[in-house]
Design an enzyme around this catalytic site. Structure first.
Site, PDB file in Angstrom:
ATOM      1  N   GLU A 196      -6.721   1.202   2.095  1.00  0.00           N
ATOM      2  CA  GLU A 196      -7.158  -0.185   3.011  1.00  0.00           C
ATOM      3  C   GLU A 196      -6.563  -0.732   3.817  1.00  0.00           C
ATOM      4  O   GLU A 196      -6.014  -2.105   3.083  1.00  0.00           O
ATOM      5  CB  GLU A 196      -8.312  -0.408   3.287  1.00  0.00           C
ATOM      6  CG  GLU A 196      -9.495   0.794   2.373  1.00  0.00           C
ATOM      7  CD  GLU A 196      -9.812   1.790   4.250  1.00  0.00           C
ATOM      8  OE1 GLU A 196      -9.465   0.845   5.320  1.00  0.00           O
ATOM      9  OE2 GLU A 196     -10.937   2.583   4.398  1.00  0.00           O
ATOM     10  N   GLY A 230       0.569  -0.720   0.293  1.00  0.00           N
ATOM     11  CA  GLY A 230       0.047   0.150  -0.145  1.00  0.00           C
ATOM     12  C   GLY A 230       0.584   1.552  -0.078  1.00  0.00           C
ATOM     13  O   GLY A 230       0.593   2.087  -0.379  1.00  0.00           O
TER      14      GLY A 230
END
Length: 546
Positions: free
Chosen positions: A299, A282
């Site tokens: 997320e 991420g």
């Protein structure tokens, strides 16, 4: 192209993640030669959602796919379910182009009319909830009720989107200039990219797609390779709605590996990338999107703590701990990874929790069996991570209070595990392991417990059990939990769609689903309207030559 190659090199240097680490295993020639579960009458529900033995993994209004053949595997038996032909980088480019073209038409549709299409999507998901939920359970490894519940989340967020389509709006702001009005307009971004992980292959797409479509965007989805059947089946359900309404492909799909995902991440036509996965990957997604000044919703991981205060309702806390630690076999982003117990309750709580774990052993089984409460982990990679964390915990002085073994049976099964005796800041305690392992820690005060809750890198979910109102407001206040989800007398997991879902710090800061998360899928415009008939500058500035 240089940017894409640079990104690919960056991603391939990372440890394997749920999004990219399973491709070789699932595409093995040995599995391709076996019988598929889809051929068995017991699994006829797979054909009920439009699946075949081999399925194209790219949808741009029609179905295709010319990349690697990916074989999905049932984690409860390690048997192949069916296969999906992945997309290529070229097909991702075509998917992006189709999504951009669809946006030009979709963004012109009035918001309440878009809401009606989202309503129809929800109704179509209701129609197929049973077989689609069983597919989620079969391919992920989560138990029957959790598979059904996941599809229900997508249905619920569609219902939410219907209402949102008639009420989302900007403000009217008072102007300091006479006969001037300041308006705030929220307009769609364009094409939204969604990269989802294996543990919630239907719901995460649903959270993003329902709100993105409602606010006038189109959506391009790349699901986790190991849950490609869910991606294909879900898209087939939605495609029926588009066909009935003579719509372009307002959601497109391109399954594939890391190279396909990176094409999406690096392409400036994708205005926002919503990524669910590991913190490491991420971080790199965020950097690559920021290089082109795109937007992201991240997320990422969670190292979630459940605090048992001195005044806690122990029965309720034990029930919360059981589901928080073991639900989805410890593979939720919001799974309880740490339990921080006040020293006065520690011994009793640990003893009672261990007894509950003993009772759960007889409920471990295949995820679709009616008696099962704990299914398999998703893959051999999860077992390897489980064993590595156990080995490290023991080497650091930890004690296995319960569990700690791989279960010798077909599929990927491990014992839910409780570890004690480690310092609160032990490296293994501070690192998220996507498996049913919980570390039970002893604290002296709620202040100490809050400090331990906050000392990890991630900041997704947290919960406290207490009957002390002062501790409640300390917990939810500025000096309390630093997470995005701050619960009181309930679990760390099992969030509802009405609130914004997401976390702080290394969890990424993104928000999906309810509340005002819709704003992330829009660009904001401040509009000053002069209806005075004369030009006036703000702040009393005078600038003229008369």
């Amino acid at each position: 192209m240089a940017q894409l190659q640079r990104a690919l090199s960056l991603f391939r240097s990372l440890p394997q993640t749920p999004l990219q680490g399973l491709a070789t295993f699932h595409s093995s020639s040995k599995l391709r030669n076996e019988c598929y579960l889809i051929d068995s009458p017991e699994y006829s529900f797979l054909r009920d959602v439009g699946l075949e033995r081999e399925n194209p993994g790219v949808f741009t209004g029609s179905w295709k796919g010319s990349g690697q053949m990916m074989i999905s595997v049932d984690p409860g038996t390690a048997k192949p379910i069916a296969a999906v032909r992945m997309g290529t980088v070229q097909e991702m480019d075509e998917s992006i182009r189709a999504g951009v073209d669809a946006y030009k038409e979709w963004s012109k549709v009035p918001a309440p009319v878009r809401g009606d299409i989202v309503r129809q999507i929800g109704d179509e998901l209701r129609k197929y909830k049973e077989p689609l939920g069983k597919l989620v359970s079969l391919e992920v490894g989560k138990i029957y009720s959790e598979g059904q519940g996941e599809v229900q989340e997508s249905i619920d967020i569609c219902d939410y989107g219907v209402g949102l389509s008639r009420i989302y709006a900007g403000q009217i702001i008072n102007s300091e200039r006479a006969d001037h009005t300041i308006l705030e307009a929220w307009r769609p971004l364009g094409l939204i990219g969604v990269i989802s992980a294996y543990n919630f292959p239907n719901a995460v797409f649903g959270w993003n797609a329902a709100i993105a479509l409602t606010t006038g965007n189109t959506v391009l989805w790349k699901g986790a390779p190991s849950t490609s059947l869910v991606s294909v089946a879900t898209t087939k359900v939605l495609a029926e709605v588009y066909k009935r309404n003579d719509l372009p492909p307002i959601t497109t799909l391109c399954q594939g590996g890391a190279d396909v995902g990176q094409k999406m991440v690096c392409d400036k036509r994708v205005k926002l990338v919503s990524f669910t996965g590991s913190c490491q990957t991420g971080r790199n997604v965020g950097v690559e999107v920021q290089k082109r000044f795109g937007k992201v919703i991240l997320e990422l991981g969670g190292n979630n703590a459940l605090i048992i205060d001195e005044s806690a309702n122990l029965k309720m806390a034990l029930d919360a701990a059981l589901f928080g630690c073991i639900g989805t076999t410890g593979q939720r982003c919001t799974t309880t990874r740490r339990i921080i117990v006040h020293q006065k309750l520690y011994d009793k709580f640990l003893n009672d929790l261990t007894n509950k774990y003993k009772q759960i052993l007889s409920r471990i089984g295949h995820q679709l069996e009616s008696n099962t409460l704990v299914g398999p982990v998703h893959s051999q990679q999860n077992i390897d991570n489980y064993q590595a964390s156990l080995k490290e915990a023991l080497s650091l002085g930890g004690t296995v209070a319960f569990g700690g073994k791989v279960i010798p049976r077909d599929g990927y099964f491990v014992e839910p595990t409780i570890i004690t005796g480690l310092p609160h800041d032990s490296p293994v305690v501070h690192r998220e392991t996507f498996a049913p392992i919980v570390y039970v820690l002893k604290c002296k005060s709620v202040e100490e417990a809050i400090a331990w809750n906050n000392e990890v890198d991630q900041g997704l979910s947290s919960a406290i059990f207490t009957e002390n109102v002062n501790h409640v407001f300390k917990w939810i206040g500025a000096q309390g939990s630093d997470c995005g989800i701050v619960n009181v007398n309930t679990t760390t997991n099992g969030a509802e769609i009405g609130g914004a879902f997401g976390g702080e710090k290394h969890t990424g800061g993104g928000r999906e689903s309810g509340s005002d998360a819709w704003k992330q899928y829009c660009k904001r415009a401040t509009v000053t309207v002069n209806h005075s008939g004369e030009l006036a500058c703000a702040q009393g500035v005078v600038f003229n030559i008369e």
